[in-house]
Design a protein around this motif. Structure first.
Motif, PDB file in Angstrom:
ATOM      1  N   GLN A   1       0.833  -1.201   0.000  1.00 53.58           N
ATOM      2  CA  GLN A   1       0.000   0.000   0.000  1.00 53.58           C
ATOM      3  C   GLN A   1       0.874   1.260   0.000  1.00 53.58           C
ATOM      4  O   GLN A   1       0.579   2.224  -0.704  1.00 53.58           O
ATOM      5  N   ALA A   2       1.949   1.240   0.776  1.00 56.03           N
ATOM      6  CA  ALA A   2       2.855   2.391   0.819  1.00 56.03           C
ATOM      7  C   ALA A   2       3.530   2.587  -0.538  1.00 56.03           C
ATOM      8  O   ALA A   2       3.644   3.717  -1.036  1.00 56.03           O
ATOM      9  N   PHE A   3       3.960   1.492  -1.156  1.00 57.01           N
ATOM     10  CA  PHE A   3       4.600   1.574  -2.472  1.00 57.01           C
ATOM     11  C   PHE A   3       3.618   2.091  -3.511  1.00 57.01           C
ATOM     12  O   PHE A   3       3.952   2.958  -4.324  1.00 57.01           O
ATOM     13  N   GLU A   4       2.410   1.575  -3.470  1.00 55.81           N
ATOM     14  CA  GLU A   4       1.396   1.997  -4.431  1.00 55.81           C
ATOM     15  C   GLU A   4       1.057   3.471  -4.254  1.00 55.81           C
ATOM     16  O   GLU A   4       0.902   4.209  -5.226  1.00 55.81           O
ATOM     17  N   ALA A   5       0.959   3.918  -3.003  1.00 53.87           N
ATOM     18  CA  ALA A   5       0.647   5.324  -2.741  1.00 53.87           C
ATOM     19  C   ALA A   5       1.778   6.233  -3.224  1.00 53.87           C
ATOM     20  O   ALA A   5       1.520   7.311  -3.773  1.00 53.87           O
ATOM     21  N   SER A   6       3.014   5.797  -3.060  1.00 50.22           N
ATOM     22  CA  SER A   6       4.133   6.640  -3.472  1.00 50.22           C
ATOM     23  C   SER A   6       4.273   6.705  -4.986  1.00 50.22           C
ATOM     24  O   SER A   6       4.790   7.675  -5.524  1.00 50.22           O
ATOM     25  N   HIS A   7       3.816   5.677  -5.696  1.00 51.71           N
ATOM     26  CA  HIS A   7       3.946   5.661  -7.149  1.00 51.71           C
ATOM     27  C   HIS A   7       2.657   5.988  -7.878  1.00 51.71           C
ATOM     28  O   HIS A   7       2.626   6.017  -9.107  1.00 51.71           O
ATOM     29  N   ALA A   8       1.578   6.238  -7.168  1.00 49.35           N
ATOM     30  CA  ALA A   8       0.298   6.533  -7.809  1.00 49.35           C
ATOM     31  C   ALA A   8       0.373   7.855  -8.566  1.00 49.35           C
ATOM     32  O   ALA A   8      -0.195   7.996  -9.641  1.00 49.35           O
ATOM     33  N   GLY A   9       1.075   8.832  -8.020  1.00 47.53           N
ATOM     34  CA  GLY A   9       1.202  10.124  -8.693  1.00 47.53           C
ATOM     35  C   GLY A   9       1.929   9.994 -10.015  1.00 47.53           C
ATOM     36  O   GLY A   9       1.616  10.678 -10.983  1.00 47.53           O
ATOM     37  N   ASN A  10       2.911   9.116 -10.083  1.00 49.16           N
ATOM     38  CA  ASN A  10       3.666   8.930 -11.313  1.00 49.16           C
ATOM     39  C   ASN A  10       2.781   8.397 -12.430  1.00 49.16           C
ATOM     40  O   ASN A  10       2.884   8.832 -13.567  1.00 49.16           O
ATOM     41  N   THR A  11       1.909   7.462 -12.114  1.00 48.73           N
ATOM     42  CA  THR A  11       1.047   6.908 -13.158  1.00 48.73           C
ATOM     43  C   THR A  11       0.030   7.934 -13.622  1.00 48.73           C
ATOM     44  O   THR A  11      -0.284   8.003 -14.814  1.00 48.73           O
ATOM     45  N   GLN A  12      -0.479   8.758 -12.712  1.00 50.95           N
ATOM     46  CA  GLN A  12      -1.443   9.776 -13.109  1.00 50.95           C
ATOM     47  C   GLN A  12      -0.787  10.838 -13.990  1.00 50.95           C
ATOM     48  O   GLN A  12      -1.351  11.257 -14.995  1.00 50.95           O
ATOM     49  N   SER A  13       0.412  11.256 -13.626  1.00 49.47           N
ATOM     50  CA  SER A  13       1.093  12.259 -14.440  1.00 49.47           C
ATOM     51  C   SER A  13       1.490  11.668 -15.790  1.00 49.47           C
ATOM     52  O   SER A  13       1.419  12.352 -16.819  1.00 49.47           O
ATOM     53  N   SER A  14       1.875  10.396 -15.800  1.00 48.44           N
ATOM     54  CA  SER A  14       2.207   9.742 -17.065  1.00 48.44           C
ATOM     55  C   SER A  14       0.983   9.646 -17.948  1.00 48.44           C
ATOM     56  O   SER A  14       1.052   9.880 -19.158  1.00 48.44           O
ATOM     57  N   GLN A  15      -0.157   9.311 -17.370  1.00 44.28           N
ATOM     58  CA  GLN A  15      -1.397   9.219 -18.145  1.00 44.28           C
ATOM     59  C   GLN A  15      -1.772  10.576 -18.718  1.00 44.28           C
ATOM     60  O   GLN A  15      -2.184  10.674 -19.872  1.00 44.28           O
ATOM     61  N   THR A  16      -1.596  11.639 -17.951  1.00 51.22           N
ATOM     62  CA  THR A  16      -1.898  12.985 -18.432  1.00 51.22           C
ATOM     63  C   THR A  16      -0.986  13.347 -19.597  1.00 51.22           C
ATOM     64  O   THR A  16      -1.446  13.889 -20.610  1.00 51.22           O
ATOM     65  N   ALA A  17       0.297  13.020 -19.475  1.00 55.77           N
ATOM     66  CA  ALA A  17       1.244  13.318 -20.551  1.00 55.77           C
ATOM     67  C   ALA A  17       0.898  12.537 -21.820  1.00 55.77           C
ATOM     68  O   ALA A  17       0.940  13.083 -22.934  1.00 55.77           O
ATOM     69  N   VAL A  18       0.527  11.288 -21.681  1.00 54.55           N
ATOM     70  CA  VAL A  18       0.155  10.468 -22.839  1.00 54.55           C
ATOM     71  C   VAL A  18      -1.107  11.020 -23.488  1.00 54.55           C
ATOM     72  O   VAL A  18      -1.208  11.092 -24.727  1.00 54.55           O
TER      73      VAL A  18
END
Length: 119
Positions: A57-74
């Motif tokens: 859960q901690a790992f997912e929370a720390s990397h959730a922002g990266n996937t959202q920003s990547s999705q926005t960029a795509v």
């Protein structure tokens, strides 16, 4: 002598009963130890699962922002590419239609290549 044999047999029977009781107690002790070991192992497994789940859960929370920003960029890149394709379509559609019509309308009648070789 019969009483002595009878008494010896009785002593042997009592010893056999006592041995059976000892064996039974040993079996019960072993069964109880197995149950205790299983319950302890189950507790340890559950504790380990909770630990790993919290780490995940901690790992997912720390990397959730990266996937959202990547999705926005795509998504932005996709919109830009779609816009470029639309512009290219509108800029070249008249030329493409004209070339297609030229190919369809302008027919040059020629003999088939096999017919030329035969004559």
């Amino acid at each position: 002598m019969a009483t002595q044999q009878s008494q010896s047999i009785q002593t042997l029977l009592e010893a056999e009963k006592e041995a059976a009781k000892v064996v039974q107690r040993a079996r019960q002790y072993r069964v109880q130890k197995l149950k205790d070991a299983r319950s302890q192992a189950t507790k340890e497994i559950e504790e380990y699962k909770r630990l790993k789940e919290s780490e995940f859960q901690a790992f997912e929370a720390s990397h959730a922002g990266n996937t959202q920003s990547s999705q926005t960029a795509v998504d932005q890149e996709t919109q830009i590419k779609l816009q470029e394709i639309s512009e290219a379509y509108y800029a070249n559609k008249d030329q493409v239609v004209a070339k297609l019509l030229d190919r369809v309308v302008l027919v040059k009648p020629e003999l088939h290549r096999n017919l030329k070789k035969a004559s």
